[in-house]
Design an enzyme around this catalytic site. Structure first.
Site, PDB file in Angstrom:
ATOM      1  CG  ASN A  87      -1.026   1.708   1.494  1.00  0.00           C
ATOM      2  OD1 ASN A  87      -2.139   2.122   0.589  1.00  0.00           O
ATOM      3  ND2 ASN A  87      -0.507   2.072   2.456  1.00  0.00           N
ATOM      4  CE1 TYR A 152       0.017   7.319  -6.906  1.00  0.00           C
ATOM      5  CE2 TYR A 152      -1.474   8.121  -8.774  1.00  0.00           C
ATOM      6  CZ  TYR A 152      -0.730   7.066  -7.046  1.00  0.00           C
ATOM      7  OH  TYR A 152      -1.898   6.997  -6.721  1.00  0.00           O
ATOM      8  CE  LYS A 156       0.394   3.427  -7.080  1.00  0.00           C
ATOM      9  NZ  LYS A 156       0.429   2.789  -5.658  1.00  0.00           N
ATOM     10  CB  THR A 189      -5.240   9.901   2.310  1.00  0.00           C
ATOM     11  OG1 THR A 189      -5.059  10.283   1.182  1.00  0.00           O
ATOM     12  CG2 THR A 189      -5.874   9.004   2.035  1.00  0.00           C
TER      13      THR A 189
END
Ligand SMILES: NC(=O)c1ccc[n+]([C@@H]2O[C@H](COP(=O)([O-])OP(=O)(O)OC[C@H]3O[C@@H](n4cnc5c(N)ncnc54)[C@H](OP(=O)(O)O)[C@@H]3O)[C@@H](O)[C@H]2O)c1
Length: 251
Positions: A87, A152, A156, A189
């Protein structure tokens, strides 16, 4: 006894996933640079153990040292099942190609892609008698180009293909292990704070993300972690599948 390793356990989604797994009676081995005192209390309440391992996942030496301790600890306790939730993640550097700092790119690729690859490799290598379920936390950014997120999106996308390939190999080798990817959608978050603090020049969609926060459209991590728990414990998993939170929520 069942064990789960959760990276990025100190806050955000990792914290919520660890709590949900504890409620399933699973012992947690948490990995991050800073600890999470609340999880110690949660573990007591749920009568499971919580062990924190301090590790900088951008350092291969640190990763190999810590994950050797972790795999030894789990093997010594004759586990019935092992879950590994990769994670931990970073979104920075956010900028257009040509303005990226080399060191930040390298650091990012280490945390988001190389660490999950090495961790999966280590578990598949060392664990031969207990099924290991790898959950790689991915993003919708894997599937489309987003201005400012070249690094990013690439890590991913790489993570998704790694997940699918590890699964295909296990199927062909009649292996015990499962790997899936889980796309959690936008969540409230610290990572979203990093995103909102970008300049418009670095990240063209910054206003859109500010609006998501203002309109309360960022999901709570507990809701997302509950969806992952439901996925893991109420249905057979399809090896190599990329699951999306939206398909698992009853909204
Ligand atoms: N938030 C979103 O909207 C969103 C959307 C799609 C996908 N995701 C994905 O969901 C996952 C969790 O994101 P989040 O939003 O919960 O992020 P977050 O709140 O920023 O938390 C990131 C976690 O990763 C850990 N981490 C970062 N760098 C590390 C390093 N070098 N070594 C060890 N641990 C490190 C942090 O721990 P320490 O700082 O204590 O080391 C922290 O526990 C990520 O993979 C992210 O890409 C998030």
């Amino acid at each position: 006894m069942k064990y789960a390793v959760v990276t990025g356990v100190s806050k955000g989604l990792g914290d919520s996933v660890a709590q949900q797994l504890m409620e399933e009676g699973i012992h947690i081995l948490g990995v991050s640079r800073s600890d999470n005192a609340e999880l110690k209390e949660m573990a007591k309440k749920n009568e499971v153990s919580y062990t924190h391992y301090t590790c900088d996942l951008s350092s291969i030496d640190d990763l190999e040292r810590v994950f050797t301790l972790i795999t030894n600890h789990i093997s010594d306790n004759q586990p019935e099942g092992i879950y590994v939730v990769n994670n931990a993640g970073v979104v920075e550097p956010i900028d257009h190609v040509g303005a990226l700092e080399s060191e930040k790119v390298v650091q990012h690729v280490h945390v988001n892609l190389i660490a999950p690859m090495l961790i999966t490799n280590l578990f598949y290598n060392k664990v031969n008698e207990t099924p290991v379920t790898i959950v790689n936390i991915t993003s919708g950014a894997a599937n489309r180009s987003v201005y400012g997120w070249s690094v990013y999106g690439s890590t991913k996308a790489g993570l998704n293909l790694f997940t699918e390939t590890a699964a295909m190999e296990q199927e062909q080798r009649n292996g015990l292990h499962t790997s899936i990817a889980f796309s959690p959608g936008v969540m409230d978050t610290d990572m979203q704070e990093d995103i909102r603090s970008s300049s418009e020049d670095a990240f063209a969609d910054v206003d859109k993300f500010k609006e998501l926060k203002e309109k309360g459209m960022l999901r709570d991590t507990n809701t997302v972690a509950q969806a992952l728990r439901k996925l893991l414990f109420t249905q057979p998993l399809e090896n190599g599948q990329v699951y999306h939170v939206n398909d698992l929520l009853d909204e």
